[in-house]
Scaffold this active site. Sequence first.
Site, PDB file in Angstrom:
ATOM      1  N   ASP A 106       0.829  -1.201   0.000  1.00 35.48           N
ATOM      2  CA  ASP A 106       0.000   0.000   0.000  1.00 35.48           C
ATOM      3  C   ASP A 106       0.870   1.261   0.000  1.00 35.48           C
ATOM      4  O   ASP A 106       2.077   1.212   0.272  1.00 35.48           O
ATOM      5  CB  ASP A 106      -0.900  -0.028   1.244  1.00 35.48           C
ATOM      6  CG  ASP A 106      -2.214   0.707   1.026  1.00 35.48           C
ATOM      7  OD1 ASP A 106      -2.307   1.506   0.077  1.00 35.48           O
ATOM      8  OD2 ASP A 106      -3.143   0.480   1.811  1.00 35.48           O
ATOM      9  N   ASP A 122     -10.531   2.198  -3.297  1.00 36.12           N
ATOM     10  CA  ASP A 122     -11.047   1.930  -1.953  1.00 36.12           C
ATOM     11  C   ASP A 122     -12.566   1.915  -1.945  1.00 36.12           C
ATOM     12  O   ASP A 122     -13.173   1.633  -0.921  1.00 36.12           O
ATOM     13  CB  ASP A 122     -10.533   2.992  -0.966  1.00 36.12           C
ATOM     14  CG  ASP A 122      -9.178   2.614  -0.398  1.00 36.12           C
ATOM     15  OD1 ASP A 122      -8.729   1.481  -0.655  1.00 36.12           O
ATOM     16  OD2 ASP A 122      -8.567   3.444   0.298  1.00 36.12           O
TER      17      ASP A 122
HETATM   18  C1  GLA Z   1      -5.727   1.801   2.223  1.00 33.38           C
HETATM   19  C2  GLA Z   1      -6.096   0.646   1.325  1.00 33.38           C
HETATM   20  C3  GLA Z   1      -7.176  -0.184   1.961  1.00 33.38           C
HETATM   21  C4  GLA Z   1      -6.693  -0.673   3.314  1.00 33.38           C
HETATM   22  C5  GLA Z   1      -6.271   0.491   4.176  1.00 33.38           C
HETATM   23  C6  GLA Z   1      -5.608   0.030   5.449  1.00 33.38           C
HETATM   24  O1  GLA Z   1      -6.753   2.734   2.295  1.00 33.38           O
HETATM   25  O2  GLA Z   1      -6.452   1.094   0.063  1.00 33.38           O
HETATM   26  O3  GLA Z   1      -7.529  -1.267   1.141  1.00 33.38           O
HETATM   27  O4  GLA Z   1      -5.629  -1.566   3.127  1.00 33.38           O
HETATM   28  O5  GLA Z   1      -5.357   1.345   3.510  1.00 33.38           O
HETATM   29  O6  GLA Z   1      -5.194   1.080   6.219  1.00 33.38           O
END
Ligand code: GLA
Length: 745
Positions: free
Chosen positions: A479, A551
């Site tokens: 990420d 997301d």
């Molecule tokens: C980001 C990612 C999510 C999740 C969160 C965790 O927003 O895109 O899928 O993994 O971080 O903090």
Amino acid sequence: MIEIINETMFHLYNEKISYVMTVLPNQQLGHVYFGPALGKIESFDQIYLDKKVNKSAGTVKFFDGNNSFTLADRYQELPIYGTTDFREGALTIFEEETPLYTDFKLHSFRCYMGKVRNLDKPASFAGENESQSIEFELVDAERELKIDMTYTIFRGLGTIARKQKISNIGDEARRIERFMSGVLELKNRDFEWVHLSGAWLKERHIKATTVSQGTMSVGSLKGASGHQHNPFVALKEKSTSNDHGYIYGANLIYSGNFLAQVEMDEWNNLRLMIGMHPEHFSWKLDPGETFESPESIFTFSNLGMNGLIQESAQFVEKHIIPPHWQERERPIVFNNWEATYFDFDEEKLLSLAKESRSLGMECFVLDDGWFGNRNSDRSSLGDWTANNAKFPKGIGHFAQEIHALDLKLGIWFEPEMVSPDSKMYQEHPEWVVKHPYNRISIGRGQYVLDFANPIVVESIFQAMKEIILETNLDYIKWDMNRNITEAYSAYLAENGIAQTEFYHRYMLGVYKLYQKILSAFPNILIEGCAGGGGRYDLGILFYSPQIWPSDDSDAVERLTIQSGTLLGYPMSSFSNHVSASPNHQVDRHTSLTFRQHTAMFGPLGYELDLFSLSTEEKQKIKNHIEFYKQHRQLLTFGTFYQLNSVEKQNEVIWAVHDSDKQEILIGFYKILAEANPASEEFFHIPFLDMTRVYQVNGERISGRILKNLGLRKPYQFNAVNHGTAQIQGDFQSFIYHIQVVENKE
Ligand code: GLA
């Protein structure tokens, strides 16, 4: 595939495309043509193709004392601003404060087969018989610079890749201020500038604007390719439909700041350029040094949007995605993020894992919150050791339990970040990207690590390696949740390197970490992610065969996001998770069926609290997973078609077929119900064959009928057909499974 005529015309071609270059009167490399295949060029064709007429270039008509030639309206492969061409150029270079109006002349060229894959930097690659390249050496003897430009054509594909590097062959230092990776010059054919724009939670929506005189651009200055724009852009004729018409795509194999622009001059000439963003960039080129720009690609199709969708998919799947993952089925994932957020321990995770296994899932992905003291997003990034309270028996024990359930294990990392509240930051405050002045911005409670510093990269690698070894890890979710501000590297300052090199050196550091991980663990599956789709590009796909596209896991939103993404990237590259209803991002209620039908095109996953589901819902998941497993090849690597115009968003129709069109799956999605609808009762499937007989969800239908009438849309509720309508209300979907049962001729 590469034809050289009189050593002055260079023709890269296959059965789909031709790309023609020529040597201009000033020995510069000129562009002639990119479009449908021309076949072998004869010498009389060369005379025809050679451009002879110059337009008036305003007051400045002459190039270098040659009064019959100007660059003003010439199609060039490497245009330079400051000459008789007044448009923006691709290369700007200085010697101290003096601009150098470079004059690169063709010196030599060579052709070769194949293209080696090197994990050092992302770039396209191809087997010995899959591509042919021509490398030109251009020299500016007076300014003591050399450029190598390599063009590659691929077997059976409509794509040309272009790679270039510049070398200082003199004794004085030079400074590159702009080095665009790719230039494509062509006549305007009533083109629209197509780009994938959006924001966090709504990435890659297709936008199209009519090109007019002046410049249009998209780009990123965030230190990542970004949620707002994508390096994939296209030019399409206004009349181009899903299946007909000219369309040119361009992309950059890079994940950092980029610029993609199209400039139209007074004569309707277009200059499409793509490359690293020149803002806040300059690079010192000392004597003997070489600088390589990211590779660019240009794709052509005259088969409309679907033509480009399929060309992009084939190119990326064969020549960008790591070979290990090409055509390899991806595991059905259970991800605990939207199921638990930070609130979990080993026991809770294991019970979710068992449940996911019993429903048929294959890989448990442990998301954020497993390390340091991470119970919210305000701490512990950088401390990549397991949280003792959550994993009292250690992360290795947890991994064993997961593997004992016959599940693969994935773990979330955010390698490029550090929380102020972390051991790493206490020990190494100098590892953070921050200016010596006080001003420092914080995003999601975290700082960006200085990946321009090789020591930082190595230290993160060592920490990740320990976890990978301890857990025998199968999968990494990588990420990246904030962008770069107040860009400044203490490491570069100490080493006398200009801060204007930071953004690019940061990206090279990120690629270095990928290289280290994949060299040590070649078969680990890395899923890219950047707050969802904030770094969805070919640079990441070179290392990570799939990316978490957004997301926003709402199925309705995903229809638009996936449709946009597909224009430049293959279906296998985005993972789709079935999440809860009401959805956590938009609070929308949708049926489990609709959510499963939307998530099935591409690698499938689930991300919701399995214990909140009814027995009936669990059974539906089980059935869907069984169905998905039977058709996984088709749903991951099949040829994708958009059957409805992407602008008509109330009805989305996706189709995939196998290589010989024997088996087809179609997803029909109706977003909002309509009263007494006037819309067509049938829809057309262009790739069906009149001479075949098909079976559509068990019913025999001849190819002639399907081809001429189309496929009947699933019955829609219209107040009088209570009880018989197949889809009723908002957010409805229907899957058609079509198979050939007879070949008549
Ligand atoms: C980001 C990612 C999510 C999740 C969160 C965790 O927003 O895109 O899928 O993994 O971080 O903090």
